[in-house]
Design a protein around this motif. Structure first.
Motif, mmCIF file in Angstrom:
data_model
loop_
_atom_site.group_PDB
_atom_site.id
_atom_site.type_symbol
_atom_site.label_atom_id
_atom_site.label_comp_id
_atom_site.label_asym_id
_atom_site.label_seq_id
_atom_site.Cartn_x
_atom_site.Cartn_y
_atom_site.Cartn_z
ATOM 1 N N THR A 131 35.536 17.439 -49.557
ATOM 2 C CA THR A 131 35.999 16.214 -48.916
ATOM 3 C C THR A 131 37.510 16.269 -48.724
ATOM 4 N N GLU A 132 38.017 15.262 -48.048
ATOM 5 C CA GLU A 132 39.459 15.077 -48.023
ATOM 6 C C GLU A 132 39.934 14.881 -49.463
ATOM 7 N N PRO A 133 41.159 15.266 -49.781
ATOM 8 C CA PRO A 133 41.588 15.222 -51.192
ATOM 9 C C PRO A 133 41.629 13.803 -51.764
ATOM 10 N N LEU A 134 41.170 13.687 -53.005
ATOM 11 C CA LEU A 134 41.322 12.449 -53.754
ATOM 12 C C LEU A 134 42.714 12.385 -54.366
ATOM 13 N N LEU A 135 43.212 13.536 -54.783
ATOM 14 C CA LEU A 135 44.510 13.629 -55.433
ATOM 15 C C LEU A 135 45.167 14.939 -55.039
ATOM 16 N N VAL A 136 46.490 14.984 -55.146
ATOM 17 C CA VAL A 136 47.241 16.230 -55.011
ATOM 18 C C VAL A 136 47.976 16.448 -56.332
ATOM 19 N N THR A 137 47.818 17.605 -56.907
ATOM 20 C CA THR A 137 48.384 17.859 -58.230
ATOM 21 C C THR A 137 48.824 19.319 -58.297
ATOM 22 N N ARG A 138 49.188 19.783 -59.478
ATOM 23 C CA ARG A 138 49.516 21.182 -59.701
ATOM 24 C C ARG A 138 49.090 21.553 -61.111
ATOM 25 N N GLN A 139 48.976 22.830 -61.370
ATOM 26 C CA GLN A 139 48.593 23.301 -62.694
ATOM 27 C C GLN A 139 49.837 23.397 -63.577
ATOM 28 N N VAL A 140 49.674 22.997 -64.846
ATOM 29 C CA VAL A 140 50.793 23.061 -65.787
ATOM 30 C C VAL A 140 50.338 23.712 -67.086
ATOM 31 N N LEU A 141 51.290 24.281 -67.777
ATOM 32 C CA LEU A 141 51.035 24.852 -69.098
ATOM 33 C C LEU A 141 51.070 23.742 -70.134
ATOM 34 N N VAL A 142 50.094 23.737 -71.024
ATOM 35 C CA VAL A 142 50.067 22.792 -72.139
ATOM 36 C C VAL A 142 50.422 23.570 -73.401
#
Length: 483
Positions: A131-142
């Motif tokens: 689908t069209e995106p629900l959210l835009v994010t990025r991957q991060v180190l925890v």
């Protein structure tokens, strides 16, 4: 195109024609005129509407889907509720933490879509539609903050103890959820930096891995930033400020089909919902403020305390005595009182189980009864109603619906609806799509004045919703709470 089904006034002749020619006049999805002999040509959207159910796979965590104080909640869950409601169909959710298994079920058409907030990648697009995106994010180190981080004099001292560059990942062991895109990203980083990163695929989900970092059980994991920021409110001794990727789209996944009708429907709905007041409110509820993190620490959160209410123990005891699943009895109690023992309705119904004065007198209690006494008497009253449901109702799931309906409207109205069902050639021993139709329409003269009706007018739509809401909540309880 989004349509809405309107309930019209049904005349006696309309009812007769409907029962004899179509089998039902109940409202539901937008498929009233579909030719069911043409299933082979139906679109993906037609299939959902015909079935009257949207089948979805999601995951169980503090963001997407959980229970708090008896109420199913979660960003993905509430989005799906809004969408399925717009279609006029029921939402059926299943939990699958293993992403590969979820993808296999989607490919085998055992579910209509996956709503986990999946990262859209080129490799995944080859297999599925998104689908069209629900959210835009990025991957991060925890990563975990050092034990003495609160005593460090300056921010620079803290920064010196944390990884802040992908170049520093060389030789580090990083745990990632099995089947996630995180492994692929780390492999790319290892190639780009010319160094090795030890990647461990773990069957635990992202939230469990973040918790393991917080407890010092593992050193590093990877999460999407929007989730990581939520986890930061729950686990204040972690750091999530080191990015590992550029911005990425998160979306729902659907099986690739020749038509794109269901995909187009979802995208059209998303375009309107995300900018609506309901959509904005939902986003703020889960991504802004501290309510989600504070509720996560409650004993009445399914992921922490695992309790529905302060009365779970006695609910379990009474449910066992009457042969019910305790989660079903709990769903009934939540429906009646939201687990509040002193509630009094406009009609005089009292307590956790909203017992009417006549029922309380019948079983020897009054408004001074304790919460435990209320539940025990409520159990006896359910048994009393069950005895009055005819033995010919053999299916245990259908029988429970008859008992719930009688609990709400009285056994007399339920028996009236059974007689109407028999008269109009429907099955009087099946509640769903049979007897429920007649009870929900028992507020109309064509029904309550029928010669087979003894108890007259009833607010049947209220009773119909009562049964639907309890049984749907029960399904969520079964998804997220142990027996």
């Amino acid at each position: 195109m989004l349509l809405r089904v309107l309930v019209s006034v049904v005349t006696f002749s309309t009812v007769a024609a409907c029962m004899l020619m179509m089998g039902s006049c109940t409202t539901g999805g937008r498929n009233e005129s579909k030719d069911t002999s043409a299933f082979a040509q139906e679109t993906s959207l037609d299939r959902v509407l015909r079935q009257g159910t949207l089948n979805v796979i999601t995951d169980y965590n503090s963001m997407n889907y959980f229970i708090y104080r008896g109420q199913p909640m979660g960003f993905q869950y509430e989005m799906l509720e809004h969408f399925s409601s717009s279609l006029g169909v029921k939402l059926k959710i299943r939990i699958e933490e293993n992403l590969e298994k979820a993808f296999d079920q989607l490919a085998d058409q055992k579910t209509d879509l996956i709503a986990i907030g999946l990262t859209v990648t080129g490799e995944r697009r080859k297999r599925f539609d998104f689908t069209e995106p629900l959210l835009v994010t990025r991957q991060v180190l925890v990563q975990r903050l050092p034990d003495n981080w609160r005593r460090l004099a300056t921010r620079d001292e803290l920064e010196a103890k944390l990884l802040r560059s992908s170049l520093e990942l060389g030789g580090k062991t990083i745990y990632v959820q099995e089947g996630s895109v995180f492994r692929k990203r780390l492999e790319v980083l290892a190639e780009e930096t010319g160094d090795s990163i030890i990647i461990i695929d773990d069957k635990r989900d992202v939230e469990e891995l973040v918790e393991a970092v917080s407890k010092g059980q593992i050193e590093y994991t990877v999460a999407d930033e929007h989730m990581a920021l939520l986890f930061l409110k729950i686990y204040p001794d972690i750091d999530v400020r080191t990015p590992l990727s550029f911005e990425q789209r998160l979306a729902w996944a659907l099986n690739k089909e020749q038509d794109n009708e269901l995909l187009n429907e979802i995208n059209a709905w998303l375009a309107g919902f995300t900018s609506s007041s309901a959509g904005v409110t939902l986003y703020k509820k889960y991504f802004e403020g501290s309510r989600i993190s504070s509720s996560r620490r409650s004993e009445f959160h399914s992921m922490t305390g695992g309790k529905l209410s302060a009365y779970d123990e006695v609910i379990r005891e009474v449910a066992k005595e009457i042969g019910w699943d305790w989660r079903l009895l709990a769903s009934l109690i939540y429906q009646e009182s939201e687990f509040k023992p002193d509630v009094v309705s406009w009609a005089g119904a009292f307590g956790l189980m909203q017992l009417m004065p006549a029922a309380m007198e019948q079983f020897g209690i009054d408004t001074s009864a304790s919460a435990e006494e209320q539940i025990r008497v409520g159990g006896k009253y359910l048994q009393y109603l069950d005895v009055q449901v005819p033995e010919s109702v053999l299916d245990p799931n259908e029988r429970i619906k008859f008992v719930l309906a009688a609990y709400n409207s009285g056994i007399g109205h339920v028996l009236d609806a059974r007689r109407l069902a028999g008269k109009y050639r429907k099955d009087p021993n099946i509640w769903t799509d049979n007897v429920d139709f007649f009870l929900r329409n028992k507020s109309k003269p064509a029904f309550y004045r029928d010669e087979v009706v003894y108890y007259g007018y009833a607010r049947g739509e209220e009773t119909y919703r009562f049964v639907v809401e309890i049984t749907e909540r029960y399904e969520h309880y079964k998804n997220l709470l142990p027996e």
